[in-house]
Structures are given as structure tokens and as C-alpha cells.
Design an enzyme around this catalytic site. Structure first.
Site, PDB file in Angstrom:
ATOM      1  NE  ARG A  33      -3.603  -2.241   1.803  1.00  0.00           N
ATOM      2  CZ  ARG A  33      -3.967  -3.541   1.905  1.00  0.00           C
ATOM      3  NH1 ARG A  33      -3.001  -4.376   1.928  1.00  0.00           N
ATOM      4  NH2 ARG A  33      -4.816  -4.011   2.245  1.00  0.00           N
ATOM      5  CG  ASP A 335      -2.885 -14.051   4.864  1.00  0.00           C
ATOM      6  OD1 ASP A 335      -3.170 -14.799   4.113  1.00  0.00           O
ATOM      7  OD2 ASP A 335      -2.426 -13.012   5.032  1.00  0.00           O
TER       8      ASP A 335
HETATM    9  C1  S3P Z   1      -4.105  -9.136   2.335  1.00  0.00           C
HETATM   10  C2  S3P Z   1      -5.528  -9.140   2.381  1.00  0.00           C
HETATM   11  C3  S3P Z   1      -5.992 -10.453   2.321  1.00  0.00           C
HETATM   12  C4  S3P Z   1      -4.506 -11.482   2.263  1.00  0.00           C
HETATM   13  C5  S3P Z   1      -3.445 -10.815   1.705  1.00  0.00           C
HETATM   14  C6  S3P Z   1      -3.175  -9.836   1.905  1.00  0.00           C
HETATM   15  C7  S3P Z   1      -4.333  -7.386   2.058  1.00  0.00           C
HETATM   16  O1  S3P Z   1      -6.009 -11.142   1.138  1.00  0.00           O
HETATM   17  O2  S3P Z   1      -5.156 -12.972   2.302  1.00  0.00           O
HETATM   18  O3  S3P Z   1      -2.534 -11.693   2.318  1.00  0.00           O
HETATM   19  O4  S3P Z   1      -3.304  -6.687   2.026  1.00  0.00           O
HETATM   20  O5  S3P Z   1      -4.992  -6.807   1.471  1.00  0.00           O
HETATM   21  P1  S3P Z   1      -8.475 -10.890   1.238  1.00  0.00           P
HETATM   22  O6  S3P Z   1      -8.291  -9.359   0.424  1.00  0.00           O
HETATM   23  O7  S3P Z   1      -8.243 -11.524  -0.453  1.00  0.00           O
HETATM   24  O8  S3P Z   1      -8.490 -11.938   1.779  1.00  0.00           O
END
Ligand code: S3P
Length: 457
Positions: A33, A335
């Protein structure tokens, strides 16, 4: 830049010490981000503590290719020079293994007057993209995906998008963030409602760069109404300074290894403890773990409003207790299920993990991988039922002894190695090189703690 991880590793039963507490790598979600926001902003941004792993470096490469050069300074800080608008890149944007990188970048690209092709490795190319394509197309971007679903995705963005009112069917920080980034280019207010709160790093970091974001939490008793995020578009983002805390998802492996195979109290410093990321620690406490957070925010608002803590962890005094983990907790530990399955394999009784459907769409099919992990541990039974898994634990260190294929998934490789440290016999892992996507110095970190992890290539 990043330590090399061999592809076959074996983790032997070990006693972990506390004399060399590790400095954990920067948060992966926040690192992606920070680079994308800095790339969209006008002016210079500085990012301290960026995770230097393959996935994040791929995002830095994509942002640079769009005309906002990202480079590492001599003191280790990353500097991004943004110009407020991106240019058509003269190469495909390859986001490697990262769903976050690809989905968030598509959101940001939707609001730029350019064309680009986003691609990734085989694992990323098999992951669903319609969940971001549909809302971004509704806002006015043109997107063409392979079989309408998969990368490569060709996107033609627009300087001005239409605001939308989007109700998400499942909690996903990636989908939410993609829409939020596109909403920066939409006049008026874009509203996103999520059924359950997911990690809110985008809500916390975007205002640092000058974005106008408002969040309304549902009233007590009306949680089913969901949490609403409003983005007021067309404000100019300015360069900012960001401190990235250590990644709680990386800390998870050290915490679990210490609980199962450690001696004495271990303190992990400066770890992000965003309430939407710490579901694993709550589960571990319910299983009998002693884990304490001491607030450690040094940079106040400058750290993006992320809560940071020193985490103290004490080894399990007796075998952990099996627990039932409700589906509502899933977004806060999405995760961490593979490494929780390692604890479940050592627990007394049954651990029931509910609401795991999304795990089938991660870097690998983690639903199947959890069953493989529990089976390799020698846990009595790992039974699936709908989108739940039940693991009947061994009531102490599992037998271990097998070989686990990581299936191209960094978190499965790391979970399997942690399993080996806490088993009675060593566990071998093939495909361990994937660890470099998120935790390049995993082996060095664990070796410094006294773990015996060796290459068998
Ligand atoms: C993340 C959101 C999660 C996570 C990924 C990182 C993020 O995925 O599993 O490792 O940085 O926004 P989802 O938003 O698809 O659940």
C-alpha cells in the site's frame, strides 16, 4: 538484496532460545500500500522498514514502470518520486506471486488515463480477478481478462471515474482497497460496505497522503449491516513519510514455533497489532498460550495510525487445548490458518476451523494444504465438512517424519518448517524457495533462535 532460500529444507526437532530475538520483516500488506499510494502522490515519499521480499519488490518495479521511480537509499529507507499521474508503461506489469499487488494496482490503474497489462506467475494467474474487475468496470474502467477472470488483465483507465455504492458479498481487504484506490479518481463519494471488517490498512494509510476517508462502524446489535467506508474522490495526494511495522503474519511463525519448541520468554519488538490482523493470537490464547502485547508506537500518527506492540510469548506449559474457531474471525487471521493447524496437530482434543472457503483461492489451495499439514504431522484425523476442517490433535508433540510439498505457497512452506521444529521427527519441505516471496530471511531468523533447519538439495 534478499537472502537465497534453497528449495528443499528439513526442519529438525529443536529447542529455541531467546538470546537473539529477531527483528522481523516489515508488514507485507502495508508495504504494498505504501508503494502504491506514494506512486500516486505528487512529491517525494519515504518509506521506512519496507518489506524487501520478492512480492513487494515486484510492486516497486510496477510503480517505477508507471513513472514513479522507487529506489532504496543508503540508509535502507525507500524513496518514491511521484508526479500525481502515471504514464502508459512500456512493459507488462508483473506482480509475481502477489494477489494484493495485482488487485490493488488494478484499482489504482482504473483511475489513470493509460493502458496497461497486469500479469503474474502461474499461481497468481490461477487466482480469481472478477471480484475486482466487476466494480472497477462499473466505475468506468475497461478491463479484459483471460477467460473473463484471470491474469493477464488488460486495463484501460480513465482520469475520471464514476463513484459507486458497493456492497461486498465477502470480506476482502484486497477488493475493498482496489475500489478505494479507484475512488480517488471519482468525483463525490464512493461507498463500500463490507459484511465483516477486514484489515483496514488502506483506511489508515491513505489519509497520511491526504485522502479523505470516513468509516462508519455498524451500531451494536446491527453488525449484519456491515462496516461502511466512504472515499471522497478527486483530492490531490501528496508525498508522505511512512513507518512500516513488523508483520504480524511473519511474527505468527516465530510465536507458534516458540510456543511449541521454545525455552524462556521471547519478546518480538515493533510488531503491527492491527485489530483486524491478530485473530491468530486470540486463538492461541484460547488454546492456553501466554501472549502479551505492550504498546510500542514510536512514531504516532506518522506510522499510518497502525497500532504497534512488543509481543511477549512464553512456551506452552502443557499441551494446547483444542478450540472451535468461528467463521466470523476468519478475516482477522485469513493467512494464519496453516500455522494454526500446526498448533491444532499438537493440541489435546479437536480443533474446529470454520468458514475456510476463501482459503481455496489463496497462493495455493490452502484448504487442501491444511489437510496435508495435519496429515504429515501425524494428527489422528483431519476431517473436512463443508468449509470447515477438524483436526484431532496428538495431545503433545506430533510424530512428524514426512515430507510436505509447499505447492508453490510461501506460508505452507513456513508452516511445515515450524511443524518440524515442534515434532518428534524431522519434517522435510519441498518448494521452500517460495518463502522468499514474503520472509526472505526466514531460515536466518530461525537459525539465530537455535532452530536446526538445513538444506537437503
Ligand atoms: C491482503 C488481504 C487478504 C490476505 C492477503 C493480503 C491485503 O486477502 O489474504 O495475504 O493486503 O489486503 P483478501 O483480501 O483476498 O482476503
Amino acid at each position: 538484496m534478499t537472502a537465497h532460500t534453497p528449495s528443499r529444507l528439513v526442519a529438525h526437532p529443536s529447542r529455541l532460545k531467546t538470546d537473539n530475538p529477531p527483528q522481523l520483516p516489515g508488514d507485507k500488506s502495508i508495504s504494498h500500500r505504501a508503494l502504491i499510494c506514494a506512486g500516486l502522490a505528487t512529491g517525494t515519499s519515504r518509506i521506512h522498514g519496507l518489506l524487501e521480499a520478492h512480492d513487494v519488490i515486484a510492486t516497486a518495479g510496477a510503480v517505477s514502470a508507471l513513472g514513479a521511480p522507487c529506489r532504496k537509499l543508503e540508509n535502507g529507507t525507500w524513496q518514491v518520486n511521484g508526479h500525481g499521474a502515471w504514464q502508459t508503461p512500456n512493459q507488462n506489469l508483473n506482480l509475481a506471486n502477489s494477489g494484493t499487488g495485482a488487485r490493488l494496482l488494478l484499482g489504482a490503474l482504473a483511475g489513470q488515463k493509460l493502458s496497461a497489462t497486469v500479469c503474474g506467475d502461474d499461481s497468481l494467474s490461477a487466482r480469481p480477478m472478477k471480484r475486482v474487475i466487476t466494480p472497477l468496470a462499473k466505475m468506468g474502467a475497461e478491463l479484459h481478462a483471460r477467460q473473463d477472470e484471470y491474469l493477464p488483465v488488460h486495463i484501460k483507465g480513465r482520469r475520471r471515474l464514476a463513484p459507486i455504492d458497493w456492497r461486498m458479498r465477502q470480506a476482502s481487504a484486497q477488493v475493498k482497497s482496489a475500489i478505494m484506490l479507484a475512488a480517488l479518481a471519482a468525483p463525490g463519494e464512493t461507498r463500500i460496505t463490507e459484511p465483516r471488517p477486514s484489515r483496514d490498512h488502506s483506511e489508515r494509510i491513505l489519509p497520511l497522503f491526504g485522502a479523505d476517508i470516513a468509516v462508519s462502524e455498524p451500531a451494536e446489535g446491527e453488525e449484519s449491516a456491515g462496516r461502511m467506508i466512504c472515499v471522497r474522490g478527486e483530492c490531490e495526494l501528496r508525498g508522505a513519510e511512512v513507518w512500516v511495522p513488523a508483520d504480524p503474519s511473519a511474527a505468527a511463525f516465530v510465536v507458534v514455533a516458540h510456543l511449541l519448541a521454545g525455552e524462556g520468554d521471547l519478546t518480538l519488538r515493533g510488531v503491527g497489532v492491527n485489530p483486524h490482523r491478530v485473530g491468530l493470537f486470540t486463538c492461541l490464547r484460547e488454546m492456553g498460550a501466554e501472549i502479551e502485547f505492550t504498546p510500542a508506537n514510536k512514531n504516532g500518527a506518522a506510522s499510518g495510525g497502525e497500532p504497534v506492540a512488543d509481543i511477549l510469548v512464553r512456551p506452552f506449559a502443557r499441551a494446547p487445548e483444542g478450540v472451535r474457531v468461528d467463521a466470523r474471525r476468519a478475516p482477522a487471521m485469513i493467512d494464519e490458518y496453516p500455522v494454526l493447524a500446526v498448533v491444532a496437530a499438537a493440541a489435546r482434543g479437536v480443533t474446529r476451523l470454520e468458514g475456510l472457503a476463501e482459503l481455496r483461492h489463496k497462493e495455493s489451495d490452502r484448504f487442501a494444504a491444511i489437510l496435508r499439514l495435519a496429515g504429515a504431522a501425524g494428527a489422528d484425523a483431519a476431517r473436512e465438512d463443508g468449509d470447515a476442517i477438524e483436526v484431532r490433535g496428538c495431545g503433545g508433540p506430533p510424530a512428524g517424519g514426512g515430507c510436505i510439498d509447499a505447492g508453490g505457497d510461501h506460508r505452507i512452506a513456513m508452516s511445515a518448517l515450524v511443524l518440524g521444529l515442534g515434532c518428534r521427527r524431522a519434517v522435510e519441505v519441498s518448494g521452500a524457495e517460495w518463502i522468499a516471496t514474503s520472509f526472505p530471511d526466514f531460515v536466518g531468523t530461525f537459525s539465530a533462535l537455535g532452530a536446526r533447519i538445513e538444506a537437503t538439495d
